[in-house]
Design a protein around this motif. Structure first.
Motif, PDB file in Angstrom:
ATOM      1  N   ILE A  27     -59.670  47.542  22.674  1.00  0.00           N
ATOM      2  CA  ILE A  27     -59.901  48.785  23.414  1.00  0.00           C
ATOM      3  C   ILE A  27     -60.777  49.717  22.578  1.00  0.00           C
ATOM      4  CG2 ILE A  27     -58.762  50.816  24.416  1.00  0.00           C
ATOM      5  CD1 ILE A  27     -56.290  49.050  24.765  1.00  0.00           C
ATOM      6  N   ARG A  28     -61.647  50.464  23.272  1.00  0.00           N
ATOM      7  CA  ARG A  28     -62.498  51.503  22.676  1.00  0.00           C
ATOM      8  C   ARG A  28     -63.446  50.990  21.592  1.00  0.00           C
ATOM      9  NH1 ARG A  28     -57.723  53.584  22.312  1.00  0.00           N
ATOM     10  NH2 ARG A  28     -56.822  54.834  23.562  1.00  0.00           N
ATOM     11  N   SER A  48     -67.234  49.390  27.102  1.00  0.00           N
ATOM     12  CA  SER A  48     -65.972  49.549  26.371  1.00  0.00           C
ATOM     13  C   SER A  48     -64.829  49.253  27.334  1.00  0.00           C
ATOM     14  CB  SER A  48     -65.832  50.950  25.771  1.00  0.00           C
ATOM     15  OG  SER A  48     -65.768  51.929  26.775  1.00  0.00           O
ATOM     16  N   GLU A  50     -61.192  49.743  28.908  1.00  0.00           N
ATOM     17  CA  GLU A  50     -60.282  50.839  29.225  1.00  0.00           C
ATOM     18  C   GLU A  50     -59.167  50.281  30.111  1.00  0.00           C
ATOM     19  OE1 GLU A  50     -61.053  54.152  28.384  1.00  0.00           O
ATOM     20  OE2 GLU A  50     -63.036  53.711  27.560  1.00  0.00           O
TER      21      GLU A  50
END
Length: 86
Positions: A27-28, A48, A50
């Motif tokens: 994640i991210r 990215s 999410e």
């Protein structure tokens, strides 16, 4: 190849696509996404991972989705699939 189940715009952030299932990708973190369109063309974009909170009456769940940077919703036609790598 990941099946795209929903395409939507997040105000001020860009286009997001939710997928069937889960990938295990971080994640991210900046990822590379390739949108494989029904016409055979491929769009490559930074992305990215999410999670989108979804509600249907009493039921609540999270869908894994990918925010596609600098991509318009119209660039991801219905029937497209997704390939994402680190």
């Amino acid at each position: 190849m990941l099946t795209i189940v929903n395409i939507f715009t997040i105000s001020g952030r860009g286009t997001a696509v939710s997928i069937e299932g889960y990938t295990g990708l971080p994640i991210r973190k900046t990822l590379t996404a390739r949108v494989h369109r029904p016409d055979g063309s491929v769009l490559e974009a930074r992305a990215s991972k999410e999670y989108a909170l979804r509600r249907d009456g009493e039921r609540t769940w999270e869908d894994e989705c990918f925010l596609l940077y600098d991509v318009d919703k119209t660039d991801v036609p219905e029937g497209s699939t997704l390939d994402v790598t680190e």
